[in-house]
Design a protein around this motif. Sequence first.
Motif, PDB file in Angstrom:
ATOM      1  N   ARG A 196      38.864  58.482  35.545  1.00  0.00           N
ATOM      2  CA  ARG A 196      37.484  58.305  36.028  1.00  0.00           C
ATOM      3  C   ARG A 196      37.000  59.657  36.545  1.00  0.00           C
ATOM      4  O   ARG A 196      37.927  60.572  37.002  1.00  0.00           O
ATOM      5  N   VAL A 197      35.731  59.829  36.989  1.00  0.00           N
ATOM      6  CA  VAL A 197      35.334  61.075  37.398  1.00  0.00           C
ATOM      7  C   VAL A 197      34.964  60.759  38.979  1.00  0.00           C
ATOM      8  O   VAL A 197      33.930  59.796  39.335  1.00  0.00           O
ATOM      9  N   LEU A 198      35.355  61.705  39.624  1.00  0.00           N
ATOM     10  CA  LEU A 198      35.278  61.607  41.254  1.00  0.00           C
ATOM     11  C   LEU A 198      34.264  62.331  41.554  1.00  0.00           C
ATOM     12  O   LEU A 198      33.280  62.137  42.385  1.00  0.00           O
ATOM     13  N   GLU A 199      34.059  63.660  40.866  1.00  0.00           N
ATOM     14  CA  GLU A 199      32.834  64.591  41.110  1.00  0.00           C
ATOM     15  C   GLU A 199      32.466  65.252  39.583  1.00  0.00           C
ATOM     16  O   GLU A 199      33.117  65.596  39.040  1.00  0.00           O
ATOM     17  N   GLU A 200      31.023  65.162  39.506  1.00  0.00           N
ATOM     18  CA  GLU A 200      30.613  65.455  38.301  1.00  0.00           C
ATOM     19  C   GLU A 200      30.597  67.068  38.233  1.00  0.00           C
ATOM     20  O   GLU A 200      30.415  67.725  39.397  1.00  0.00           O
ATOM     21  N   ASP A 240      46.806  60.403  40.148  1.00  0.00           N
ATOM     22  CA  ASP A 240      46.782  61.666  40.553  1.00  0.00           C
ATOM     23  C   ASP A 240      45.233  62.271  40.403  1.00  0.00           C
ATOM     24  O   ASP A 240      44.423  61.779  39.476  1.00  0.00           O
ATOM     25  N   ILE A 241      44.873  63.330  41.122  1.00  0.00           N
ATOM     26  CA  ILE A 241      43.718  63.807  41.061  1.00  0.00           C
ATOM     27  C   ILE A 241      43.641  65.453  40.550  1.00  0.00           C
ATOM     28  O   ILE A 241      44.574  66.147  41.041  1.00  0.00           O
ATOM     29  N   PHE A 242      43.033  65.634  39.698  1.00  0.00           N
ATOM     30  CA  PHE A 242      43.002  67.123  39.190  1.00  0.00           C
ATOM     31  C   PHE A 242      41.226  67.730  39.217  1.00  0.00           C
ATOM     32  O   PHE A 242      40.333  67.053  39.147  1.00  0.00           O
ATOM     33  N   ARG A 243      41.352  68.824  39.317  1.00  0.00           N
ATOM     34  CA  ARG A 243      39.955  69.697  39.162  1.00  0.00           C
ATOM     35  C   ARG A 243      39.818  70.202  37.793  1.00  0.00           C
ATOM     36  O   ARG A 243      41.083  70.968  37.187  1.00  0.00           O
ATOM     37  N   LEU A 244      38.896  69.698  37.222  1.00  0.00           N
ATOM     38  CA  LEU A 244      38.589  70.275  35.435  1.00  0.00           C
ATOM     39  C   LEU A 244      37.250  70.827  35.717  1.00  0.00           C
ATOM     40  O   LEU A 244      36.240  70.214  35.560  1.00  0.00           O
ATOM     41  N   GLY A 245      37.457  72.362  35.518  1.00  0.00           N
ATOM     42  CA  GLY A 245      36.318  73.130  35.710  1.00  0.00           C
ATOM     43  C   GLY A 245      35.710  72.898  36.918  1.00  0.00           C
ATOM     44  O   GLY A 245      36.201  72.840  38.084  1.00  0.00           O
ATOM     45  N   GLU A 246      34.276  72.573  36.930  1.00  0.00           N
ATOM     46  CA  GLU A 246      33.549  72.247  38.185  1.00  0.00           C
ATOM     47  C   GLU A 246      33.720  70.754  38.485  1.00  0.00           C
ATOM     48  O   GLU A 246      33.224  70.259  39.745  1.00  0.00           O
ATOM     49  N   ALA A 247      34.391  69.872  37.767  1.00  0.00           N
ATOM     50  CA  ALA A 247      34.459  68.230  38.138  1.00  0.00           C
ATOM     51  C   ALA A 247      35.773  68.217  38.570  1.00  0.00           C
ATOM     52  O   ALA A 247      36.594  68.925  38.594  1.00  0.00           O
ATOM     53  N   VAL A 248      35.932  66.928  39.194  1.00  0.00           N
ATOM     54  CA  VAL A 248      37.272  66.465  39.608  1.00  0.00           C
ATOM     55  C   VAL A 248      37.314  65.141  39.012  1.00  0.00           C
ATOM     56  O   VAL A 248      36.565  64.124  38.900  1.00  0.00           O
ATOM     57  N   ILE A 249      38.732  64.730  38.520  1.00  0.00           N
ATOM     58  CA  ILE A 249      39.017  63.737  37.449  1.00  0.00           C
ATOM     59  C   ILE A 249      40.349  63.027  38.335  1.00  0.00           C
ATOM     60  O   ILE A 249      40.961  63.521  39.108  1.00  0.00           O
ATOM     61  N   GLN A 250      40.318  61.699  38.089  1.00  0.00           N
ATOM     62  CA  GLN A 250      41.483  60.800  38.656  1.00  0.00           C
ATOM     63  C   GLN A 250      42.181  60.078  37.500  1.00  0.00           C
ATOM     64  O   GLN A 250      41.125  59.214  36.735  1.00  0.00           O
ATOM     65  N   ILE A 251      43.252  60.006  37.135  1.00  0.00           N
ATOM     66  CA  ILE A 251      44.040  59.351  36.259  1.00  0.00           C
ATOM     67  C   ILE A 251      44.056  57.691  36.627  1.00  0.00           C
ATOM     68  O   ILE A 251      44.252  57.463  37.675  1.00  0.00           O
ATOM     69  N   THR A 252      43.647  56.851  35.698  1.00  0.00           N
ATOM     70  CA  THR A 252      43.506  55.483  36.168  1.00  0.00           C
ATOM     71  C   THR A 252      44.328  54.738  35.293  1.00  0.00           C
ATOM     72  O   THR A 252      44.871  53.601  35.828  1.00  0.00           O
ATOM     73  N   GLN A 253      44.786  54.910  34.163  1.00  0.00           N
ATOM     74  CA  GLN A 253      45.677  54.239  33.193  1.00  0.00           C
ATOM     75  C   GLN A 253      46.258  54.898  31.963  1.00  0.00           C
ATOM     76  O   GLN A 253      45.741  55.827  31.690  1.00  0.00           O
ATOM     77  N   GLY A 254      47.199  54.279  31.118  1.00  0.00           N
ATOM     78  CA  GLY A 254      47.475  54.775  30.117  1.00  0.00           C
ATOM     79  C   GLY A 254      46.461  54.363  29.014  1.00  0.00           C
ATOM     80  O   GLY A 254      45.798  53.328  29.199  1.00  0.00           O
ATOM     81  N   ARG A 255      46.467  55.017  27.906  1.00  0.00           N
ATOM     82  CA  ARG A 255      45.396  54.394  26.807  1.00  0.00           C
ATOM     83  C   ARG A 255      46.026  53.500  26.374  1.00  0.00           C
ATOM     84  O   ARG A 255      47.181  53.683  25.982  1.00  0.00           O
TER      85      ARG A 255
END
Length: 203
Positions: free
Chosen positions: A133-137, A88-103
């Motif tokens: 992971r961070v797709l966009e800083e 799944d991909i989310f926008r977080l503020g100005e960044a974009v992140i993607q879920i990679t695994q359970g902790r």
Amino acid sequence: MKYENDQEMKTGIYKQAIEEAFLKKEGFVGDGVANTQHHGGPDRAVCIYPYEHYSLWAKEFGKPLPPANFGENLTVTNMLESDVHIGDIFRLGEAVIQITQGRVPCSTITKRTNHPFLLKRIIQTGFTGYLCRVLEEGLVRKDSQITLLESHPKQVSILYGNEIYFHRQKDIDGIKKVLAVEELANTWRTALESRLSKLTTGI
């Protein structure tokens, strides 16, 4: 950090709330991890934990847990392990992140809270939180919104992944289902591929 019998350990689990931070591929600027073998790296740059679990643990262990108890970078609502998916991909503020695994929780959580059964219960329930992971800083502020941009088509939830990883370790079909998500973190992919190879070939 000091724990039982005044023993000391170096840890990055203690987090402080701040107004804003820049999120890079490696994680938030100013944040850090002590054990780089099991924490951090591009696939594990951001740690998220659902806020809803805090009331469960407070009720179960008889006292509230401190904020960011699990060393998470973000404490979120309405994003339980059952509701979000690997990839799944989310926008977080100005960044974009993607879920990679359970902790994969570690004993530092137990040592910090002095709840000897907390780690065991986290694994039993699958309420581990998850990594991204961070797709966009970009800059993330305290009041930044986190918004779903893209739900992964294979719909493999973090809770399902945790079930396979921790509890159904001989479930060949389940392992294959998790591995089918290309966006899975490399550490989990390596571990699950090794497990699958042993189950199917004995090697």
